[in-house]
Design an enzyme around this catalytic site. Structure first.
Site, PDB file in Angstrom:
ATOM      1  CG  ASP A 240       2.660 -10.177  10.672  1.00  0.00           C
ATOM      2  OD1 ASP A 240       2.320 -11.186  11.735  1.00  0.00           O
ATOM      3  OD2 ASP A 240       2.328 -10.201   9.607  1.00  0.00           O
TER       4      ASP A 240
ATOM      5  CG  ASP B 237      -2.752 -14.162   6.885  1.00  0.00           C
ATOM      6  OD1 ASP B 237      -2.613 -13.702   8.123  1.00  0.00           O
ATOM      7  OD2 ASP B 237      -1.842 -14.022   6.218  1.00  0.00           O
TER       8      ASP B 237
HETATM    9  C1  GLA Z   1       1.190 -12.312   7.890  1.00  0.00           C
HETATM   10  C2  GLA Z   1      -0.034 -11.150   8.055  1.00  0.00           C
HETATM   11  C3  GLA Z   1      -0.706 -11.032   6.642  1.00  0.00           C
HETATM   12  C4  GLA Z   1       0.691 -10.163   5.881  1.00  0.00           C
HETATM   13  C5  GLA Z   1       1.692 -10.894   5.794  1.00  0.00           C
HETATM   14  C6  GLA Z   1       3.041 -10.175   5.133  1.00  0.00           C
HETATM   15  O1  GLA Z   1       0.880 -13.241   7.344  1.00  0.00           O
HETATM   16  O2  GLA Z   1      -0.987 -11.936   8.727  1.00  0.00           O
HETATM   17  O3  GLA Z   1      -1.603  -9.898   6.830  1.00  0.00           O
HETATM   18  O4  GLA Z   1       0.863  -8.970   6.516  1.00  0.00           O
HETATM   19  O5  GLA Z   1       2.113 -11.586   7.196  1.00  0.00           O
HETATM   20  O6  GLA Z   1       3.770 -11.290   4.884  1.00  0.00           O
END
Ligand code: GLA
Length: 653
Positions: free
Chosen positions: A389, A452
Site C-alpha cells: 500500500d 477504494d
Molecule cells: C487501503 C487499500 C485497501 C485496503 C486497506 C487496508 O485503503 O486501498 O484495499 O488494503 O488500505 O487498510
C-alpha cells in the site's frame, strides 16, 4: 369540529411556518446512503471523529465519503433543504470533493470542487412541489481520502415525513452460466510465468466429475504432476518456453490442452485470480475466516475454474517487531505457516499485505526501513503475492514528486529480488502519478489505478468505466488493478451484508473487469457464497477473456445514448465485446439516481462498423455460452438497465 378544521387550515395558509416541521439528515436511515469508503456516520465524520471543517466543530450532520448518494422521498411536502458542506479536517491534504443537491432529475445546487482547509459553504434550496431529493458527493480532482461532511443538514416540511428510499433497483437474481459438463474441461491460464530455479506450483484447473486422471506430457526435468489433483510442483527449469500437453480423463470423456510454461523474468503472464479478505472482513480478518474462504474455494469448485490466490489484507500484523526486527502475525493468526502449507497443498497460493510507511492504512505496523527483513520473512513463510500500500508513506513524502512516488516500490522490489521465490508484487497507491505509465518499469506486476471500491453502482461503474488508459501500458506481467470485486457478502468489518449491486450490475462488474484484463480478487466471504454469486464466478468463457494470453486490455469504442461499448482483441484473432447499458452517460450527476425505480431494458444494434471490423463473424453470448448467429453487418441485443451483453466476435470464412 368544522370550525376547528377551518381554523387549522387558515393558520397553515396565513402562517406558513406554523405547521412546519424539521427532519434532520442525521435522523434518517443512513443505511440507504451509499458511501465510497466505510459507512456514513451520524454526527461524526466518516472516520468516526467529531465533525470539523477548517477548525470549526459541528454537533449535527452526517460524515460520508465520495462517491456518496442518498435519495429521499419528499412527497411534495417539503419547503426547503438547508445545509452546510465541507471537507472534514481528518482528510489528507489531497482530498477534494463536490457536493450536489438535486430534485426530480434536476441539479439545484453545486458546491463546486472544495478542498481541505476551506470554510464550509451554505446551501438553502426551496423544495416546494418536489417529489424526490437527491444528495450526492463526488470526488473532485482525485478520488482519494474524500471525507465529506453534510453539516446541520435538514429538510423543512409539513405533512408526511420525508423518508430515505435508497437508490436501489429491485431485481431478482438471474442465473446465466450453464452448469459445467460432467466431461473434463481444462480451464484457467494457458500460459504461466515463473523464475528459473525457484519453487514451482501450478494447479491445472479442470471441471468434470471425479475420479479424474490429469496427466502432463513434455514436462521439463525438475517438474512433476500429481495426476489425481493436477498440481504441478518442483523447481522451475532453466530460462525458456516449455509446451506441455495436459490430458484430463474421466468416465465421461477426455480433454486436452497445451499449457505454455515460460521460465524467465516475468510472473503473472495473465491477471491473478483469487480472493482477498479486505472487502469482507476488513481489519476483523483472522485465520479461521481466511481458512473458511480457502476451503470454500476448493469445496465449491472455484479452484477448478482457475481461482488461485488466497490473500490476507491488512490486520494480520503483530503490535511490535521481535528483537531481531521480524514482523510476526498477531494473535488472530495463531499458525500462519500451517495455513500457508495447507493452502499450497491444495494447489492454491497465499498473499499478504503491507505498507511502505511506518503504519498500514489500518494503523498496523508496516515495512518502512525493514523491507529486506520483511520480504525475507514472507518468502520463508511461503508467500506468493504481496500487496504493498502507500499509507503513512505520506508522512515521509508529504508532497511526493514522481521519484518519491516510485522510491518505496523500488526499495521493496529490490528486497523481493533477494528472495528465491516467485512473489507477485502488487502496488496499491491508488493511481498516483499515473502509475500505469511506470508501474511495469519499476517491477510491479499489478497496480491500483483508483481509490477504494465500494459496493454501489456509483463506485463500481465510476471506476470501471473510467479505465481508459492506453492499453500499451499493460500486458503480460503488468496489469492495471481497478480494485477488488464487490459481489457476494461484503462488509469491510465483522458484520457482512449482501452487495448493494443488482444482479445486472454484478454481470457488468465481472464482464468489465474481464475486458480490462484486471486481477480478479473476490471480495466476499466465500463460505457464504449463494448460488447466484457462485454461478457468476464460475463462467469459464468469461474468465477465459480475463485470462486471454494476448493480455490486451479493452478500450472504449463507442459511447452514446447511455450505452458504452468496450472491446479487446484476443489471442485466437477473435474479439471480446461488452455492450453496457449504463443509463445516461457519466458526467450527468442526475444519472446517479434511479428516480422512478423503473427497470427498463434497451435494444442496441451493434454494427461491425462500430467495432471497426470487416467480414463475417460468429457472435457468441459469453454469459449464456451460446452462439447467436453469423453476421457481416450487425448484432442486435437486448440489455437490462445497468447490465451488459458480453459477446465474442470470431471471424468465419
Ligand atoms: C487501503 C487499500 C485497501 C485496503 C486497506 C487496508 O485503503 O486501498 O484495499 O488494503 O488500505 O487498510
Amino acid at each position: 369540529m368544522k370550525k376547528i378544521l377551518s381554523l387549522f387550515f387558515l393558520m397553515a395558509i396565513v402562517l406558513p411556518g406554523w405547521s412546519q416541521k424539521v427532519k434532520w439528515l442525521d435522523e434518517m436511515n443512513l443505511k440507504l446512503m451509499s458511501c465510497g469508503w466505510s459507512t456514513p456516520q451520524v454526527n461524526k465524520s466518516v472516520g468516526g471523529n467529531p465533525l470539523k471543517v477548517n477548525g470549526a466543530t459541528f454537533n449535527r450532520g452526517v460524515g460520508t465519503h465520495a462517491v456518496s448518494t442518498f435519495l429521499i422521498n419528499l412527497n411534495k411536502q417539503a419547503t426547503t433543504f438547508n445545509t452546510q458542506v465541507g471537507v472534514d479536517d481528518e482528510a489528507t491534504n489531497n482530498a477534494s470533493i463536490e457536493f450536489i443537491v438535486m430534485a426530480d432529475q434536476k441539479v439545484l445546487w453545486r458546491s463546486g470542487v472544495m478542498k481541505k482547509g476551506e470554510d464550509p459553504k451554505t446551501c438553502q434550496i426551496p423544495l416546494n412541489g418536489k417529489q424526490k431529493l437527491g444528495l450526492v458527493v463526488l470526488s473532485g480532482e482525485s478520488n482519494d481520502n474524500d471525507h465529506a461532511d453534510w453539516l446541520n443538514a435538514k429538510i423543512v416540511y409539513s405533512g408526511a415525513t420525508p423518508i430515505a428510499i435508497g437508490n436501489v433497483i429491485s431485481e431478482k437474481p438471474y442465473i446465466l452460466t450453464p452448469a459445467s459438463s460432467p466431461a473434463p474441461r481444462i480451464n484457467g491460464a494457458k500460459v504461466f510465468g515463473a523464475h528459473p530455479g525457484n519453487p514451482f506450483l501450478f494447479k491445472v484447473p479442470v471441471t468434470g466429475v471425479r475420479p479424474m486422471t490429469i496427466n502432463a506430457s513434455g514436462l521439463p526435468d525438475g517438474l512433476s504432476i500429481d495426476s489425481k489433483t493436477g498440481i504441478i510442483t518442483g523447481t522451475t527449469p532453466a530460462k525458456g518456453e516449455y509446451r506441455i500437453k495436459i490430458t484430463a480423463q474421466n468416465k465421461v470423456g477426455k480433454a486436452t490442452r497445451t499449457l505454455k510454461i515460460v521460465s524467465g523474468d516475468l510472473l503473472a503472464l495473465t491477471p491473478p485470480l483469487g480472493w482477498n479478505s479486505w472487502n469482507c472482513w476488513g481489519l476483523s480478518v483472522n485465520q479461521d475466516r481466511v481458512k473458511a474462504s480457502a476451503d470454500a474455494m476448493i469445496q465449491k469448485g472455484l479452484i477448478e475454474h482457475g481461482w488461485t490466490y488466497i490473500n490476507i489484507d491488512d490486520g494480520w500484523e503483530a503490535p511490535s517487531r521481535t528483537a531481531d526486527s521480524i514482523l510476526l502475525p498477531n494473535g488472530k493468526f495463531p499458525d500462519m505457516k500451517a495455513l500457508t502449507t495447507y493452502i499450497h497443498s491444495q494447489g492454491l497460493k497465499m498473499g499478504i499485505y503491507s505498507s511502505p510507511g511506518t503504519r498500514t492504512c489500518g494503523g498496523f505496523l508496516a515495512s518502512y526501513q525493514n523491507e529486506v527483513q520483511d520480504a525475507k520473512t514472507w518468502a520463508e513463510l511461503g508467500i506468493d503475492y504481496i500487496k504493498y500500500d502507500w499509507c503513512s508513506y505520506g508522512w515521509i513524502a508529504p508532497n511526493p514528486n514522481l521519484e518519491e512516488l516510485q522510491k518505496p516500490y523500488i526499495v521493496m522490489r529490490k528486497a523481493l529480488d533477494q528472495c528465491n521465490r516467485d512473489i507477485i508484487f502488487s502496488l496499491c497507491q491508488y493511481g498516483m502519478g499515473n502509475v500505469w505509465e511506470w508501474g511495469a518499469k519499476i517491477g510491479g506486476n499489478t497496480w491500483r489505478t483508483t481509490g477504494d471500491i465500494g459496493d454501489s453502482w456509483d463506485s463500481m461503474s465510476g471506476i470501471g468505466f473510467s479505465q481508459t488508459q492506453d492499453p500499451k501500458c499493460t500486458g503480460p506481467g503488468h496489469w492495471n488493478d481497478p480494485d477488488m470485486l464487490v459481489v457476494g457478502k461484503v462488509g469491510w468489518g465483522p458484520s457482512l451484508h449482501n452487495t448493494h449491486l443488482t444482479p445486472s450490475e454484478q454481470y457488468t462488474h465481472i464482464s468489465m473487469w474481464s475486458l480490462l484484463a484486471s486481477p480478479l480478487l473476490i471480495g466476499c466471504d466465500m463460505s457464504q457464497l449463494d448460488a447466484f454469486t457462485l454461478n457468476l464466478l464460475s463462467n469459464d468463457e468469461v474468465l477465459a477473456i480475463n485470462q486471454d494470453p494476448l493480455g490486451v486490455k479493452a478500450s472504449r469504442v463507442k459511447k452514446a445514448d447511455g450505452v458504452e461499448i468496450w472491446m479487446r482483441p484476443l489471442d485466437d484473432h477473435s474479439y471480446a465485446v461488452g455492450v453496457f447499458y449504463n443509463g445516461k452517460g457519466s458526467g450527468d450527476p442526475t444519472a446517479l439516481f434511479n428516480w422512478s425505480n423503473s427497470k427498463s431494458t434497451k435494444t442496441v444494434k451493434v454494427s461491425l462498423s462500430d467495432l471497426k471490423l470487416k467480414g463475417k463473424y460468429q457472435v457468441r453470448d459469453l454469459w449464456r455460452q451460446k452462439d447467436t448467429g453469423i453476421t457481416n453487418q450487425s448484432k442486435t441485443v437486448e440489455i437490462p438497465y445497468h447490465g451488459v451483453a458480453f459477446l465474442k466476435f470470431t471471424p468465419v470464412k
